[in-house]
Design a protein around this motif. Structure first.
Motif, PDB file in Angstrom:
ATOM      1  N   ILE A 148     -12.286   1.105  -0.055  1.00  0.00           N
ATOM      2  CA  ILE A 148     -13.386   1.800   0.616  1.00  0.00           C
ATOM      3  C   ILE A 148     -14.465   2.066  -0.427  1.00  0.00           C
ATOM      4  CG2 ILE A 148     -14.017   3.874   1.934  1.00  0.00           C
ATOM      5  CD1 ILE A 148     -11.038   4.041   2.786  1.00  0.00           C
ATOM      6  N   TRP A 163     -16.618  -3.552  12.482  1.00  0.00           N
ATOM      7  CA  TRP A 163     -15.338  -4.159  12.052  1.00  0.00           C
ATOM      8  C   TRP A 163     -15.117  -5.440  12.848  1.00  0.00           C
ATOM      9  CZ3 TRP A 163     -11.004  -1.881   9.079  1.00  0.00           C
ATOM     10  CH2 TRP A 163     -11.375  -0.702   8.387  1.00  0.00           C
ATOM     11  N   LEU A 191     -10.785  -5.755   9.401  1.00  0.00           N
ATOM     12  CA  LEU A 191     -11.556  -5.577   8.163  1.00  0.00           C
ATOM     13  C   LEU A 191     -12.986  -5.197   8.540  1.00  0.00           C
ATOM     14  CD1 LEU A 191     -10.990  -8.599   5.739  1.00  0.00           C
ATOM     15  CD2 LEU A 191     -10.074  -6.285   5.514  1.00  0.00           C
ATOM     16  N   LEU A 248      -6.152   6.866  -1.081  1.00  0.00           N
ATOM     17  CA  LEU A 248      -6.709   5.743  -0.320  1.00  0.00           C
ATOM     18  C   LEU A 248      -8.252   5.796  -0.312  1.00  0.00           C
ATOM     19  CD1 LEU A 248      -4.891   4.529   2.800  1.00  0.00           C
ATOM     20  CD2 LEU A 248      -7.324   4.730   2.944  1.00  0.00           C
ATOM     21  N   ILE A 272       8.033   2.640   5.216  1.00  0.00           N
ATOM     22  CA  ILE A 272       7.733   1.499   4.340  1.00  0.00           C
ATOM     23  C   ILE A 272       8.509   1.538   3.019  1.00  0.00           C
ATOM     24  CG2 ILE A 272       5.625   2.563   3.419  1.00  0.00           C
ATOM     25  CD1 ILE A 272       4.456  -0.250   3.225  1.00  0.00           C
ATOM     26  N   SER A 278       6.393   7.494   6.996  1.00  0.00           N
ATOM     27  CA  SER A 278       6.367   6.031   7.083  1.00  0.00           C
ATOM     28  C   SER A 278       7.688   5.455   6.567  1.00  0.00           C
ATOM     29  CB  SER A 278       5.214   5.504   6.224  1.00  0.00           C
ATOM     30  OG  SER A 278       5.266   4.101   6.158  1.00  0.00           O
ATOM     31  N   TYR A 299      -8.920 -13.098   3.932  1.00  0.00           N
ATOM     32  CA  TYR A 299      -7.891 -12.596   4.863  1.00  0.00           C
ATOM     33  C   TYR A 299      -8.011 -13.102   6.309  1.00  0.00           C
ATOM     34  CZ  TYR A 299      -5.692  -8.658   7.539  1.00  0.00           C
ATOM     35  OH  TYR A 299      -4.992  -7.865   8.413  1.00  0.00           O
ATOM     36  N   VAL A 333     -11.412   1.970  11.120  1.00  0.00           N
ATOM     37  CA  VAL A 333     -11.626   3.367  10.733  1.00  0.00           C
ATOM     38  C   VAL A 333     -13.116   3.566  10.486  1.00  0.00           C
ATOM     39  CG1 VAL A 333     -10.886   5.179   9.116  1.00  0.00           C
ATOM     40  CG2 VAL A 333      -9.480   3.140   9.365  1.00  0.00           C
ATOM     41  N   TYR A 370       1.843  -8.442   1.114  1.00  0.00           N
ATOM     42  CA  TYR A 370       0.903  -8.815   2.184  1.00  0.00           C
ATOM     43  C   TYR A 370       0.926 -10.348   2.241  1.00  0.00           C
ATOM     44  CZ  TYR A 370      -1.242  -4.232   1.019  1.00  0.00           C
ATOM     45  OH  TYR A 370      -1.487  -2.919   0.744  1.00  0.00           O
ATOM     46  N   PHE A 389       1.737  -7.520   8.488  1.00  0.00           N
ATOM     47  CA  PHE A 389       2.507  -6.518   7.764  1.00  0.00           C
ATOM     48  C   PHE A 389       3.973  -6.818   8.002  1.00  0.00           C
ATOM     49  CE2 PHE A 389       2.840  -2.181   5.967  1.00  0.00           C
ATOM     50  CZ  PHE A 389       1.837  -2.322   5.027  1.00  0.00           C
ATOM     51  N   ILE A 447       2.729   3.085  10.449  1.00  0.00           N
ATOM     52  CA  ILE A 447       2.099   3.907  11.482  1.00  0.00           C
ATOM     53  C   ILE A 447       1.353   3.059  12.523  1.00  0.00           C
ATOM     54  CG2 ILE A 447      -0.083   4.349  10.300  1.00  0.00           C
ATOM     55  CD1 ILE A 447       0.346   7.316  11.199  1.00  0.00           C
ATOM     56  N   GLU A 448       0.855   1.909  12.074  1.00  0.00           N
ATOM     57  CA  GLU A 448       0.087   1.077  13.017  1.00  0.00           C
ATOM     58  C   GLU A 448       0.946   0.355  14.055  1.00  0.00           C
ATOM     59  OE1 GLU A 448      -2.068   0.158   9.740  1.00  0.00           O
ATOM     60  OE2 GLU A 448      -3.094   1.958  10.359  1.00  0.00           O
ATOM     61  N   VAL A 473     -16.822  -6.614   4.459  1.00  0.00           N
ATOM     62  CA  VAL A 473     -15.797  -7.295   3.643  1.00  0.00           C
ATOM     63  C   VAL A 473     -15.662  -8.755   4.103  1.00  0.00           C
ATOM     64  CG1 VAL A 473     -13.361  -7.259   2.944  1.00  0.00           C
ATOM     65  CG2 VAL A 473     -14.600  -5.104   3.247  1.00  0.00           C
ATOM     66  N   MET A 506       0.822  -1.212   0.000  1.00  0.00           N
ATOM     67  CA  MET A 506       0.000   0.000   0.000  1.00  0.00           C
ATOM     68  C   MET A 506       0.859   1.266   0.000  1.00  0.00           C
ATOM     69  SD  MET A 506      -1.623  -0.139   3.758  1.00  0.00           S
ATOM     70  CE  MET A 506      -2.776   1.082   3.218  1.00  0.00           C
TER      71      MET A 506
HETATM   72  C1  LIG Z   1      -2.934  -6.196   5.906  1.00  0.00           C
HETATM   73  C2  LIG Z   1      -2.998  -4.967   6.201  1.00  0.00           C
HETATM   74  C3  LIG Z   1      -4.129  -4.070   5.948  1.00  0.00           C
HETATM   75  C4  LIG Z   1      -5.470  -4.326   5.661  1.00  0.00           C
HETATM   76  C5  LIG Z   1      -6.172  -5.660   5.488  1.00  0.00           C
HETATM   77  C6  LIG Z   1      -6.106  -3.055   5.542  1.00  0.00           C
HETATM   78  C7  LIG Z   1      -7.457  -2.889   5.265  1.00  0.00           C
HETATM   79  C8  LIG Z   1      -8.110  -1.671   5.324  1.00  0.00           C
HETATM   80  N1  LIG Z   1      -7.587  -0.420   5.656  1.00  0.00           N
HETATM   81  C9  LIG Z   1      -8.555   0.545   5.589  1.00  0.00           C
HETATM   82  C10 LIG Z   1      -8.394   1.920   5.836  1.00  0.00           C
HETATM   83  C11 LIG Z   1      -7.186   2.581   6.131  1.00  0.00           C
HETATM   84  N2  LIG Z   1      -5.948   2.000   6.274  1.00  0.00           N
HETATM   85  C12 LIG Z   1      -5.008   2.975   6.535  1.00  0.00           C
HETATM   86  C13 LIG Z   1      -3.663   2.819   6.752  1.00  0.00           C
HETATM   87  C14 LIG Z   1      -3.010   1.587   6.729  1.00  0.00           C
HETATM   88  N3  LIG Z   1      -3.575   0.351   6.476  1.00  0.00           N
HETATM   89  C15 LIG Z   1      -2.615  -0.620   6.550  1.00  0.00           C
HETATM   90  C16 LIG Z   1      -2.761  -1.993   6.340  1.00  0.00           C
HETATM   91  C17 LIG Z   1      -3.970  -2.644   6.011  1.00  0.00           C
HETATM   92  N4  LIG Z   1      -5.169  -2.087   5.736  1.00  0.00           N
HETATM   93  C18 LIG Z   1      -1.378   0.050   6.872  1.00  0.00           C
HETATM   94  C19 LIG Z   1      -0.061  -0.651   7.041  1.00  0.00           C
HETATM   95  C20 LIG Z   1      -1.617   1.402   6.962  1.00  0.00           C
HETATM   96  C21 LIG Z   1      -0.595   2.498   7.294  1.00  0.00           C
HETATM   97  C22 LIG Z   1       0.362   2.810   6.195  1.00  0.00           C
HETATM   98  C23 LIG Z   1       1.729   3.251   6.706  1.00  0.00           C
HETATM   99  O1  LIG Z   1       1.851   4.012   7.639  1.00  0.00           O
HETATM  100  O2  LIG Z   1       2.748   2.835   6.145  1.00  0.00           O
HETATM  101  C24 LIG Z   1      -5.655   4.245   6.528  1.00  0.00           C
HETATM  102  C25 LIG Z   1      -4.942   5.586   6.685  1.00  0.00           C
HETATM  103  C26 LIG Z   1      -4.676   5.963   8.067  1.00  0.00           C
HETATM  104  C27 LIG Z   1      -5.942   6.491   8.707  1.00  0.00           C
HETATM  105  O3  LIG Z   1      -6.586   7.364   8.132  1.00  0.00           O
HETATM  106  O4  LIG Z   1      -6.287   5.966   9.771  1.00  0.00           O
HETATM  107  C28 LIG Z   1      -7.007   4.011   6.286  1.00  0.00           C
HETATM  108  C29 LIG Z   1      -8.098   5.029   6.175  1.00  0.00           C
HETATM  109  C30 LIG Z   1      -9.754  -0.139   5.218  1.00  0.00           C
HETATM  110  C31 LIG Z   1     -11.087   0.576   5.036  1.00  0.00           C
HETATM  111  C32 LIG Z   1      -9.475  -1.490   5.039  1.00  0.00           C
HETATM  112  C33 LIG Z   1     -10.343  -2.614   4.644  1.00  0.00           C
HETATM  113  C34 LIG Z   1     -11.326  -2.578   3.809  1.00  0.00           C
END
Ligand SMILES: C=CC1=C(C)c2cc3[nH]c(cc4nc(cc5[nH]c(cc1n2)c(C)c5CCC(=O)O)C(CCC(=O)O)=C4C)c(C)c3C=C
Ligand code: FES
Ligand code: FE2
Length: 431
Positions: free
Chosen positions: A94, A320, A275, A87, A128, A126, A286, A315, A192, A347, A352-353, A279, A71
């Motif tokens: 989304i 979820w 998730l 995103l 990454i 990040s 997943y 989020v 992933y 990951f 950030i997470e 989804v 990502m």
């Molecule tokens: C396996 C990992 C991940 C899954 C599955 C995933 C699903 C998913 N994410 C969102 C919404 C957001 N994700 C955001 C950031 C973010 N997501 C992942 C990983 C997965 N997401 C990572 C590693 C990161 C951070 C990137 C980094 O810092 O390098 C964000 C942005 C941050 C925020 O606004 O909070 C959103 C929004 C959904 C809706 C979703 C499944 C459908």
């Protein structure tokens, strides 16, 4: 189909004789940009002038492009706005339907200041990109030794929401001499370990989309033009022994920091990005694949510690998958369990997470010295060897994509998924 097969057969034979006369020079010369400016790209419409890159005098079928899909994340706080707007524009992650174009920018603009503060707190961006570039280039060095028949292996990174974006990666592939009438082989390697249609699926849709834009339709209207890049996919590797070993090593390192008498009572909390239930209920693979990774790691650790799989980073207001990581830590502390190791399991590098949500919010706020986090895989040599082993097995298999990737979710009604899967399946004829 029969026509395309026979054409590709003829081209393969032509390729071999052409190449031996064209080049006694190292195979590298063929993918380096030394052919640039000769009208070599299909985009320039002169594709057949250039020798294909599928076989050289040494018998190598290389070069092979190894494309790491992920990502991505903003490298600086200034990039947060663009990262979030991409995103929230992604209907595979989304789905906002017809309101995507309106709601996406609105939500991302509102969210930007809050998320900028989080990236500022982890050092301004990040990591990454740094880790992906390191992992992919180290893996290619190993692969060159392990698989001379497909060497040289050239690393590329394709991020979905941050630089280098899929478009940039694809343009670079063409500039480096892949495709554009010369063929060449590229492997889309998801970073992933567990497959979700919202992550790996979205990245594959993006490669398919840019392939169509940059290599696709020609004057003839043919969908798979002769001499375009042949793609294959590594779509998931949730229980690869090297991955499991790399996780286990980092967990053992953290467990070793507890006094011996406490060590086996530490609760292992495997934490994965959650998730939305919509989804999960669509039939996304997943959750089951994350569970498979966790169980394999626990088996490798001899089931010595109690453990749970929990979910983080939800989020927005919808339902979820739980239990949530933050609630779980609080509940266990209330129950008197204050020795916990958090393990980011979905990951492969810090982001950030881990650095903000786990370290700062969850562990920092709990204020218990027995709550720790296992290091992310980042530069682990065991992990990088695992990546090379996975890639090597894939290259030897001559399989374009797994049967599992061909099965759509029971609740899927996305044309993009359908067309993307058809495209990658069609690549089997070119291999
Ligand atoms: C396996 C990992 C991940 C899954 C599955 C995933 C699903 C998913 N994410 C969102 C919404 C957001 N994700 C955001 C950031 C973010 N997501 C992942 C990983 C997965 N997401 C990572 C590693 C990161 C951070 C990137 C980094 O810092 O390098 C964000 C942005 C941050 C925020 O606004 O909070 C959103 C929004 C959904 C809706 C979703 C499944 C459908
Ligand atoms: S949403 Fe899973 S295959 Fe389309
Ligand atoms: Fe996410």
């Amino acid at each position: 189909m029969a026509l395309r097969q026979s054409v590709s057969h003829i081209t393969k034979r032509a390729t071999q004789s052409q190449i031996t006369t064209v080049s006694a020079s190292p195979v590298f010369a063929l993918w380096k940009s030394d052919l640039k400016g000769n009208g070599v790209h299909q985009r320039n419409g002169m594709a057949t002038m250039v020798p294909p890159v599928t076989q050289d005098a040494t018998g190598s079928k290389g070069p092979t492009a190894m494309v790491f899909m992920n990502m991505g994340g903003p490298s600086t706080t200034d990039e947060v706005g663009d990262f979030l707007s991409r995103l929230f524009a992604d209907g595979d992650l989304i789905p906002l339907g017809r309101l995507q174009g309106y709601l996406g920018p609105l939500i991302s603009r509102r969210r930007t200041p809050k998320i900028q503060k989080q990236y500022a707190a982890i050092g301004g961006g990040s990591p990454i990109r740094k880790w992906s570039e390191y992992q992919s280039s180290e893996m290619c060095k190993l692969l060159d030794k392990m698989s001379p028949e497909t060497a040289p292996h050239k690393p590329y990174v394709a991020f979905r929401y941050a630089d280098p974006l899929t478009e940039e990666m694809y343009t670079k592939l063409l500039d480096d001499g892949f495709g554009g009438g010369r063929g060449g082989r590229a492997v889309a390697f998801t970073q992933y370990p567990q497959y979700s249609c919202s992550t790996t699926g979205s990245s594959l849709n993006d490669i398919w989309r840019w392939r169509n834009r940059l290599e696709g339709k020609r004057a003839t209207g043919e969908v798979v033009p002769e001499g375009s890049i042949t793609w294959s996919v590594i779509d998931r590797w949730p229980v690869h022994p090297g991955l499991v070993e790399a996780f286990a090593e980092n967990i053992e390192k953290t467990l070793a920091t507890y006094p011996a008498e406490k060590r086996d009572k530490v609760v292992l909390l495997f934490s994965a990005h959650s998730l939305p239930m919509s989804v999960v209920n669509r039939g996304d693979p997943y959750p089951a694949e994350v569970g498979a990774t966790v169980y394999a790691v626990m088996q490798r650790l001899g089931m010595k510690n109690p453990y749970r799989l929990v979910w983080q980073s939800q989020v927005g207001p919808s339902a979820w998958l739980g239990a949530q990581t933050s609630d779980t830590v609080q509940e266990y502390v209330k129950k008197g369990q204050t020795d916990l190791v958090l393990i980011p399991i979905a990951f492969t590098s810090d982001h950030i997470e881990t650095l903000y949500e786990l370290d700062h919010e969850i562990i920092g706020e709990a204020g218990q010295e027995g709550i720790k986090r296992a290091e992310s895989l980042n530069g682990s040599p065991t992990f990088i060897q695992a990546l090379a082993d996975i890639a090597h097995a894939h290259l030897k298999s001559d399989i374009a994509c797994s049967p599992q990737m061909m099965l759509r979710c029971p609740g899927c009604n996305s044309e993009r998924c359908l067309e993307q899967k058809k495209f990658f399946a069609s690549q089997q004829q070119q291999l």
